[in-house]
Design an enzyme around this catalytic site. Structure first.
Site, short mmCIF file in Angstrom:
data_model
loop_
_atom_site.label_atom_id
_atom_site.label_comp_id
_atom_site.label_asym_id
_atom_site.label_seq_id
_atom_site.Cartn_x
_atom_site.Cartn_y
_atom_site.Cartn_z
N TYR A 24 4.19 0.47 3.60
CA TYR A 24 4.91 1.94 3.65
C TYR A 24 3.74 3.02 3.15
CZ TYR A 24 6.73 1.16 -0.95
OH TYR A 24 7.10 0.82 -2.49
N GLU A 25 4.06 4.32 3.35
CA GLU A 25 3.32 5.37 3.17
C GLU A 25 2.16 5.26 3.96
OE1 GLU A 25 4.93 7.78 1.88
OE2 GLU A 25 6.39 6.54 1.03
N GLY A 26 2.26 4.99 5.26
CA GLY A 26 1.08 4.47 5.95
C GLY A 26 0.53 3.30 5.68
N GLN A 35 -4.66 4.02 6.60
CA GLN A 35 -5.24 4.25 5.20
C GLN A 35 -6.97 4.46 5.63
OE1 GLN A 35 -3.84 6.34 3.00
NE2 GLN A 35 -1.86 5.69 3.85
#
Length: 598
Positions: free
Chosen positions: A442-444, A449
């Site tokens: 999650y969060e990319g 990234q």
């Protein structure tokens, strides 16, 4: 049952001896009075809260999870979570680093970083409730109107209300340009939002009176793609002019996601059925505003894996000292016992030292990043602020991806130390592994990234940001290049630092011919960059330890730090050679595979 001891000594070492944070704060008027005693007192109390209040709820919260009522759409958090949160608010922890204008204590963000590392070690699922609130606070502090700030920031600062970020939809994850949630203007400055969001952490719960949802949606005339996204505040309960709560807004939980980990956190499906919201920032510029929260969340996710790495290591170390199995290959070590403790075996030490090196390297990196944010926000010199912001932007995808990859490896290897007992729930290790796994997603995802780092943060500005970090490496190499005792730490980073320019240029040139070359190299590239960054901090920590030893300091902490640095450079850092080779292998072996993937 697992145990947890806050790593205060190592935090103090990094802050006071390596980074010398109080010297940095003397240059910032807002924090000029913050001294080492204040920092130490705060993190000691934070550690007590994490270890005694939230840690005892970790296993029970995982076992029971959150309960969803289909008729009322209400969510009950695990037993004890609500009471622990009340203690958190009463203790002023929510306000620790917030703006005094809105009721905050105004302390440096470095202290907040230490607090959250310990909360993540103690109970990642619980820590996500206040953690997301802090991200919502940051986004509104940066982009909210004065009225929005006045309405929401005092409550988020105190912890009376919590916040969320509502981005993902079932048909789109990281590709937010595909989102469909609509926002219709009402002519009175408000909008009615309709749509569905999924995977919303802390999206519904019983811990606070109100939840402030930050929601991405499209205006009727919005351009297609990511350039047509706006950001809105959509509170669970309407807020009256006097700040009191009004009627329930038409935003509710449609169900909970049942994930393999973080069971104590309510990962919610959120339904917006004409919910009333207000615009944050400019129309169609929502991603810019939301990126404040997203970047804070990416650093926070790296911190989650740091916390899990630390607690998994601590428990694996204790077990390895106690568990008897086999005799040492080099001869009996525990003559009074039927077998030796497994810590005598080389491979057990490899697993333990891997977790320790990743925890302590990650701690140094995250504290450095947080100090940079303190400088970005508070330093009087504009150039320092700009340089700090650029370095944080460069390091954010490394923190998110490198630390979470390392956290997965470290928790898995710490579980392995337990042998078959590592799979038994009561020991706690399998929960650390399950909780750590989501952090890579999650969060990319970490692949995203890696693309962000290589494509945007490095190639996007022709390596200017990378050169800024390279100057830090070069300065340390010049300072210690003739010191024979530092050679085993300096030579590897000096060599890799020299190689990075050629390595980056080569990939960038190939990417101009075929963009898939960047995508094929990105994940390996990020790990190389991660090791360069870790290598720099491990060299600095070794430098500090050597100086203390040379000065006659008898504290065994410094010998331990030196030995861990030697392990890191001997056994983990050399991964960079393989990674550079695989990154250079190109895209053909991946993309020319239609038959293989038929």
């Amino acid at each position: 049952m697992p145990t947890y001891n806050p790593p205060l000594r190592d935090m103090q070492f990094v802050m006071h001896e390596v980074l010398k944070v109080t010297d940095e704060y003397k240059l910032m008027p807002r924090h000029a009075e913050v001294d080492a005693d204040t920092i130490n007192a705060v993190i000691e109390e934070a550690g007590k809260f994490a270890a005694t209040v939230t840690f005892p709820l970790n296993i029970s919260g995982d076992e029971t999870g959150c309960a969803y009522d289909r008729e009322t759409h209400a969510v009950a958090t695990p037993q004890g979570f609500k009471e622990a949160y009340a203690q958190y608010v009463e203790g002023g922890w929510a306000a620790l680093s917030c703006d005094p204008e809105y009721g905050g204590q105004g302390l440096p963000l470095v202290l907040n970083q230490c607090l959250y590392e310990m909360l993540n070690s103690a109970n990642q699922a619980w820590a996500m409730y206040p953690g997301l609130s802090h991200g919502a606070y940051e986004a509104l502090h940066a982009h909210g109107t004065e009225e929005q700030k006045k309405t929401y920031l005092p409550k988020l600062t105190s912890g009376e209300w919590t916040g969320t970020m509502c981005l993902t939809e079932a048909h789109c994850g990281t590709d937010l340009g595909l989102l469909r949630t609509k926002a219709e203007p009402q002519g009175d400055g408000t909008y009615r939002l309709t749509g569905n969001k999924i995977f919303i952490s802390a999206g519904e719960h019983d811990m606070t009176a109100n939840i402030v949802h930050l929601v991405l949606a499209r205006l009727p005339d919005a351009p297609k793609g990511s350039k047509g996204i706006s950001l809105f505040i959509v509170p669970k309960f309407h807020v009256k002019a006097d700040g009191s709560l009004g009627e329930r807004n038409s935003i509710y939980c449609g169900g909970l996601e049942h994930k393999m980990g973080i069971h104590g956190n309510a990962t919610a499906q959120i339904v917006l059925d004409g919910a009333v919201g207000t615009l944050v920032g400019e129309p169609n510029k929502g991603l810019a505003a939301m990126f404040v929260m997203m970047n804070a969340a990416r650093l926070g996710v790296g911190n989650q894996s740091l916390g899990l790495t630390e607690v998994a290591y601590q428990n694996a170390l204790a077990y390895a000292k106690d568990r008897l199995q086999m005799r040492s290959l080099s001869g009996v070590k525990a003559k009074d016992k039927p077998a030796d403790p497994i810590i005598v075996h080389p491979d057990v030490r490899r697993m333990l030292l891997t977790a320790k090196a990743y925890a302590e390297g990650g701690r140094a990196l995250l504290l450095f990043c947080t100090l940079l944010i303190d400088k970005e926000l508070n330093h009087p010199d504009e150039k320092v602020r700009k340089d700090s912001a650029e370095l944080v932007a460069l390091l954010t995808p490394i923190v998110k991806a490198f630390l979470t990859d390392n956290g997965w490896s470290a928790t898995t290897q710490s579980q392995q130390v337990f042998g078959g007992h590592g799979f038994i729930k009561e020991w706690g290790m399998e929960q650390f592994v399950r909780d750590a796994r989501i952090n890579m997603i999650y969060e990319g995802t970490n692949g995203i990234q890696a693309l962000d780092l290589l494509g945007r943060k490095i190639l996007g500005n022709n390596g200017a940001s990378l050169k800024k970090f390279g100057k830090l490496v070069a300065a340390l190499v010049e300072e210690e290049g003739v010191n024979e005792k530092m050679a085993e730490f300096i030579n590897p980073i000096a060599y890799l630092g020299d190689q990075m320019t050629k390595f980056t240029t080569e990939i960038g040139f190939k990417g101009l011919q075929n963009p898939d070359e960047v995508g094929a190299a990105a994940v390996d590239y990020l790990r190389v960059a991660g090791h360069l960054v870790f290598g720099y901090f491990w060299a600095r920590m070794a430098q500090t330890a050597l100086r203390e030893i040379a000065a006659g300091n008898p504290d065994p902490f410094y010998q331990g730090k030196l030995q861990t640095a030697r392990f890191y450079f001997a056994k983990l850092f050399p991964e960079t050679a393989t990674l550079m080779r695989t990154a250079r292998a190109g895209s053909k072996a991946l993309m020319d595979t239609d038959a293989a993937l038929a």
